[in-house]
Design a protein around this motif. Sequence first.
Motif, PDB file in Angstrom:
ATOM      1  N   ARG A 250       0.806  -1.212   0.000  1.00  0.00           N
ATOM      2  CA  ARG A 250       0.000   0.000   0.000  1.00  0.00           C
ATOM      3  C   ARG A 250       0.840   1.262   0.000  1.00  0.00           C
ATOM      4  NH1 ARG A 250      -3.431  -0.815   5.139  1.00  0.00           N
ATOM      5  NH2 ARG A 250      -1.340  -1.219   5.914  1.00  0.00           N
ATOM      6  N   ALA A 251       2.026   1.192   0.560  1.00  0.00           N
ATOM      7  CA  ALA A 251       2.838   2.394   0.632  1.00  0.00           C
ATOM      8  C   ALA A 251       3.340   2.849  -0.728  1.00  0.00           C
ATOM      9  CB  ALA A 251       4.037   2.144   1.551  1.00  0.00           C
ATOM     10  N   ALA A 252       3.206   1.998  -1.756  1.00  0.00           N
ATOM     11  CA  ALA A 252       3.672   2.376  -3.094  1.00  0.00           C
ATOM     12  C   ALA A 252       2.570   3.028  -3.917  1.00  0.00           C
ATOM     13  CB  ALA A 252       4.192   1.136  -3.821  1.00  0.00           C
ATOM     14  N   MET A 253       1.385   3.216  -3.320  1.00  0.00           N
ATOM     15  CA  MET A 253       0.272   3.772  -4.071  1.00  0.00           C
ATOM     16  C   MET A 253       0.534   5.239  -4.400  1.00  0.00           C
ATOM     17  SD  MET A 253      -2.998   1.932  -2.343  1.00  0.00           S
ATOM     18  CE  MET A 253      -3.938   1.985  -3.839  1.00  0.00           C
ATOM     19  N   PRO A 254       0.144   5.697  -5.594  1.00  0.00           N
ATOM     20  CA  PRO A 254       0.521   7.043  -6.033  1.00  0.00           C
ATOM     21  C   PRO A 254      -0.377   8.177  -5.540  1.00  0.00           C
ATOM     22  CG  PRO A 254      -0.617   5.896  -7.794  1.00  0.00           C
ATOM     23  CD  PRO A 254      -0.483   4.912  -6.653  1.00  0.00           C
ATOM     24  N   PHE A 255      -1.519   7.888  -4.908  1.00  0.00           N
ATOM     25  CA  PHE A 255      -2.428   8.916  -4.419  1.00  0.00           C
ATOM     26  C   PHE A 255      -2.734   9.971  -5.490  1.00  0.00           C
ATOM     27  CE2 PHE A 255      -0.355   7.380  -0.500  1.00  0.00           C
ATOM     28  CZ  PHE A 255      -1.478   6.974   0.200  1.00  0.00           C
ATOM     29  N   PRO A 256      -3.289   9.555  -6.643  1.00  0.00           N
ATOM     30  CA  PRO A 256      -3.544  10.522  -7.714  1.00  0.00           C
ATOM     31  C   PRO A 256      -4.515  11.620  -7.317  1.00  0.00           C
ATOM     32  CG  PRO A 256      -4.643   8.428  -8.161  1.00  0.00           C
ATOM     33  CD  PRO A 256      -3.720   8.188  -7.001  1.00  0.00           C
TER      34      PRO A 256
ATOM     35  N   PHE B 275      -3.619   0.458  14.695  1.00  0.00           N
ATOM     36  CA  PHE B 275      -2.759   0.763  13.548  1.00  0.00           C
ATOM     37  C   PHE B 275      -1.487  -0.070  13.564  1.00  0.00           C
ATOM     38  CE2 PHE B 275      -5.070   4.786  14.522  1.00  0.00           C
ATOM     39  CZ  PHE B 275      -5.940   4.710  13.439  1.00  0.00           C
ATOM     40  N   THR B 276      -0.979  -0.336  12.367  1.00  0.00           N
ATOM     41  CA  THR B 276       0.197  -1.184  12.187  1.00  0.00           C
ATOM     42  C   THR B 276       1.355  -0.368  11.611  1.00  0.00           C
ATOM     43  OG1 THR B 276      -0.367  -1.770   9.910  1.00  0.00           O
ATOM     44  CG2 THR B 276      -1.361  -3.106  11.661  1.00  0.00           C
ATOM     45  N   ALA B 277       2.504  -1.030  11.505  1.00  0.00           N
ATOM     46  CA  ALA B 277       3.665  -0.394  10.881  1.00  0.00           C
ATOM     47  C   ALA B 277       3.377  -0.079   9.417  1.00  0.00           C
ATOM     48  CB  ALA B 277       4.893  -1.299  11.008  1.00  0.00           C
ATOM     49  N   ASP B 278       2.591  -0.929   8.749  1.00  0.00           N
ATOM     50  CA  ASP B 278       2.213  -0.645   7.360  1.00  0.00           C
ATOM     51  C   ASP B 278       1.381   0.629   7.265  1.00  0.00           C
ATOM     52  OD1 ASP B 278       3.528  -2.765   6.247  1.00  0.00           O
ATOM     53  OD2 ASP B 278       1.783  -4.099   6.246  1.00  0.00           O
ATOM     54  N   ASP B 279       0.494   0.829   8.246  1.00  0.00           N
ATOM     55  CA  ASP B 279      -0.307   2.057   8.255  1.00  0.00           C
ATOM     56  C   ASP B 279       0.590   3.289   8.395  1.00  0.00           C
ATOM     57  OD1 ASP B 279      -2.667   0.579   8.081  1.00  0.00           O
ATOM     58  OD2 ASP B 279      -2.842   0.425  10.260  1.00  0.00           O
ATOM     59  N   GLU B 280       1.622   3.173   9.215  1.00  0.00           N
ATOM     60  CA  GLU B 280       2.562   4.290   9.377  1.00  0.00           C
ATOM     61  C   GLU B 280       3.269   4.586   8.062  1.00  0.00           C
ATOM     62  OE1 GLU B 280       5.081   4.577  12.890  1.00  0.00           O
ATOM     63  OE2 GLU B 280       4.076   2.806  13.696  1.00  0.00           O
ATOM     64  N   ARG B 281       3.667   3.541   7.342  1.00  0.00           N
ATOM     65  CA  ARG B 281       4.358   3.745   6.069  1.00  0.00           C
ATOM     66  C   ARG B 281       3.436   4.406   5.050  1.00  0.00           C
ATOM     67  NH1 ARG B 281       7.030  -1.142   7.549  1.00  0.00           N
ATOM     68  NH2 ARG B 281       5.418  -2.443   6.592  1.00  0.00           N
ATOM     69  N   VAL B 282       2.162   4.020   5.059  1.00  0.00           N
ATOM     70  CA  VAL B 282       1.198   4.645   4.148  1.00  0.00           C
ATOM     71  C   VAL B 282       1.063   6.136   4.467  1.00  0.00           C
ATOM     72  CG1 VAL B 282      -1.236   4.755   3.506  1.00  0.00           C
ATOM     73  CG2 VAL B 282      -0.104   2.538   3.697  1.00  0.00           C
ATOM     74  N   LEU B 283       1.003   6.452   5.749  1.00  0.00           N
ATOM     75  CA  LEU B 283       0.870   7.849   6.162  1.00  0.00           C
ATOM     76  C   LEU B 283       2.084   8.675   5.716  1.00  0.00           C
ATOM     77  CD1 LEU B 283      -1.543   9.009   7.691  1.00  0.00           C
ATOM     78  CD2 LEU B 283      -0.180   8.954   9.786  1.00  0.00           C
ATOM     79  N   VAL B 284       3.270   8.084   5.849  1.00  0.00           N
ATOM     80  CA  VAL B 284       4.490   8.781   5.422  1.00  0.00           C
ATOM     81  C   VAL B 284       4.487   8.982   3.909  1.00  0.00           C
ATOM     82  CG1 VAL B 284       7.002   8.563   5.217  1.00  0.00           C
ATOM     83  CG2 VAL B 284       5.873   8.030   7.386  1.00  0.00           C
ATOM     84  N   GLU B 285       4.052   7.957   3.172  1.00  0.00           N
ATOM     85  CA  GLU B 285       3.992   8.065   1.709  1.00  0.00           C
ATOM     86  C   GLU B 285       2.982   9.145   1.293  1.00  0.00           C
ATOM     87  OE1 GLU B 285       4.937   6.981  -2.292  1.00  0.00           O
ATOM     88  OE2 GLU B 285       5.914   6.606  -0.364  1.00  0.00           O
ATOM     89  N   LEU B 286       1.852   9.183   1.972  1.00  0.00           N
ATOM     90  CA  LEU B 286       0.859  10.216   1.686  1.00  0.00           C
ATOM     91  C   LEU B 286       1.447  11.602   1.904  1.00  0.00           C
ATOM     92  CD1 LEU B 286      -2.100  11.123   1.118  1.00  0.00           C
ATOM     93  CD2 LEU B 286      -2.472  10.958   3.590  1.00  0.00           C
TER      94      LEU B 286
END
Length: 288
Positions: free
Chosen positions: A80-86, A197-208
């Motif tokens: 999920r952290a690789a999603m581009p958030f278009p 929340f998980t570590a993956d959720d944190e990575r998604v937030l950082v990517e956003l």
Amino acid sequence: MPRRDSYLMLMPMDPSGSPDTSNPLTILLHDCVERVLASWRRLHPDAIPPERAVRRFLDALTTLEQAADALSGDGDLDDRAAMPFPEVQGARSYAHLAGLLPRALERIVSFDAAAAVIRRPGDDLVIDVCGRDTDLSEPVRDRALQLHALLAGGIEDPERALPPRSAAIRSALYVPLVAGGTVVGTTYIASAREGAFTADDERVLVELAAHASDAFGRVDGELRALRATPRQAQVLALVAAGLSDKEIAGRLGMSPRTVRTHLERVLREHGMASRTEAATAWLRGQRQ
């Protein structure tokens, strides 16, 4: 089979990479895209597509390619952290960006309430709150504002400097939005459950936050260079001077309805919410 960069032959660009055309789903996707673009070229043979629209087109295409790869077993749809958030890249104003940030997370991270704070020039704050638990909306809004104030003030560990959070908030994550070396926003998500929340959720937030920083810089640049016709500029100058629509109409020899039409066009084209916001952006552009 055409490469990705051939889609945008009408505008010289440097898209990142090209898709794997050995994937049958990707081939089908590209055939559909080629038909859409061929139709566009027939309707607008001499037009050059706006670069902003092209970038959004590429972001959407990237998401579809990733989904096609995942469905074929060639990719990981859970990365999920690789999603581009278009949708974030399409922000048109500070208020629009604040509204997009928590909603962009809804499709990826499970939370009960979220808030995004964006600082406009002049330290005016825009905040947007969303979520399924309305009882959490006010505590989350207050916490996001508190966090943003400390982060913007340079406090590295704001949680220690804050009073205890509401008992209704059992789990939370936050991330600052940084542009030009300055904290210009904060995204805060919360849950009524412990350990939500998980570590993956944190990575998604950082990517956003990374995508949001790019979007903020683009919005800021566009609004500082607000485009206006000579007549629209006259109207905006008088709005900035504090005149009403009726007073502006009298000064410029037009009807109040025409004044409103000029203002509405500027608001629509730049994704702004009010005549004051448009006049402020126009004034900033005059000072550059």
